[in-house]
Design a protein around this motif. Structure first.
Motif: not given
Length: 324
Positions: A23, A34, A45, A47-48, A55, A59, A73, A80, A237
């Motif tokens: 992202h 992610c 999934i 982390d976001a 974002t 997704w 998470l 994140h 990450s």
């Protein structure tokens, strides 16, 4: 430490059944990695990203009509945690994170803490205009982390979880955040390291005027904990996967030892936090970067104070640090 070439990265991710979803971020650190993995009940999934249009659209393309069963998470920082609440609402997924960081995520952008920030920054010796800009910058993250997620499960140290078809162990590695968790896959000796170990930059270790009063000491202990595993493959990450966790851990420990010595030598003359920051980070910084630089400087100063190598006194409503 050996960074992995693109083909090797794809082979490693394929072997683990992981899909990397990178992202974009609107900062100098311009991305967050992610991950997705397909299991028997649906996709997991990890982390976001931030809650913003980029974002959200990314997704949407990645998930489509697929079922998302779990959201894991690693920690509460906005890149994140930010989109987790909306992603959970859209997918109906169960969400897991540590209790410590769940609590921090709920409190770090509430009005009481945001209203207290200018007084903290004043005590740090930051000029009033810059202090207000930094407080406003923090407040600007509120829409990027809203709505807040509903946490269905709190991770426990050593807990076994499934990410796709493989079993991982949950490891607590506080430091970058007070309740950071990462995931270790023993069979392949792979660590999903989140922001605990990064290949090219040192993770930001800051004291944010709440939580662990000595995060740098905590972080070094967490590095030593992971060092005992002698991890071969690290998937972070930020940046690319790499081989040789222990070599990178040694580099990080050496870096902080050198920064601590440099900080201590500065305190031959009494200095505010902001004055130490100017010497440690002697380059132009954005407001966002300034917040991180002040937090990191304070973490180093508090480490030295806890060791008994310096003291802190309040003079003219500012904290002054000096050698002992």
């Amino acid at each position: 430490m050996n960074e992995v070439r693109q083909a090797e990265t794809q082979e490693l991710l394929h072997k683990l059944g992981l899909k990397l979803v990178r992202h974009p971020l609107p900062f100098r650190l311009n991305h967050v990695n992610c991950f997705m993995a397909k299991g028997e009940e649906g996709w997991t999934i990890i982390d976001a990203g931030l809650n913003n249009d980029v974002t959200r659209e990314l997704w949407e393309r990645e998930i489509g009509n697929e079922k998302v069963d779990q959201i894991f998470l690693t920690h509460y920082h906005p890149d994140h945690f930010g989109y987790a609440g909306e992603l959970q609402q859209k997918t109906g997924a169960q969400l897991s994170m540590s209790k410590i960081d769940a609590d921090a995520g709920m409190k770090s952008w509430d009005e009481a803490f945001l209203n207290a920030l200018p007084s903290y920054y004043k005590a740090a010796g930051i000029p009033r205009e810059a202090a207000q800009e930094m407080a406003d910058n923090t407040k600007a993250f509120q829409p990027l982390i809203s709505p807040l997620p509903k946490v269905d499960h709190y991770f426990e140290e050593g807990e076994k979880i499934h990410i796709g078809r493989l079993e991982y162990e949950v490891l607590f590695v506080p430091g970058h955040s007070d309740g950071m968790v990462i995931f270790y896959q023993q069979e392949h000796n792979v660590l999903l390291s989140a922001d605990h170990i990064l290949p090219r930059i040192t993770p930001n270790i800051s004291y944010w005027f709440h939580g662990d009063p000595n995060p740098l000491l905590t972080y070094t202990k967490s590095l030593e904990k992971i060092r005992e595993l002698d991890v071969e493959w690290v998937i972070p990450s930020h940046g690319q996967p790499f081989q040789g966790a222990n070599e990178r851990i040694d580099e990080l420990l050496t870096h902080h030892k050198e920064r601590l010595e440099a900080t201590w030598k500065m305190l031959e003359h009494p200095l505010t936090i902001f004055e130490v920051r100017e010497r440690l980070f002697d380059r132009p910084l954005t407001v966002h970067e300034m917040r991180f630089a002040v937090g990191e400087t304070l973490a180093h100063l508090e480490y030295l104070r806890a060791e008994g190598r310096c003291e802190r006194v309040m003079e003219a409503e500012r904290w002054i640090y000096k050698q002992l």
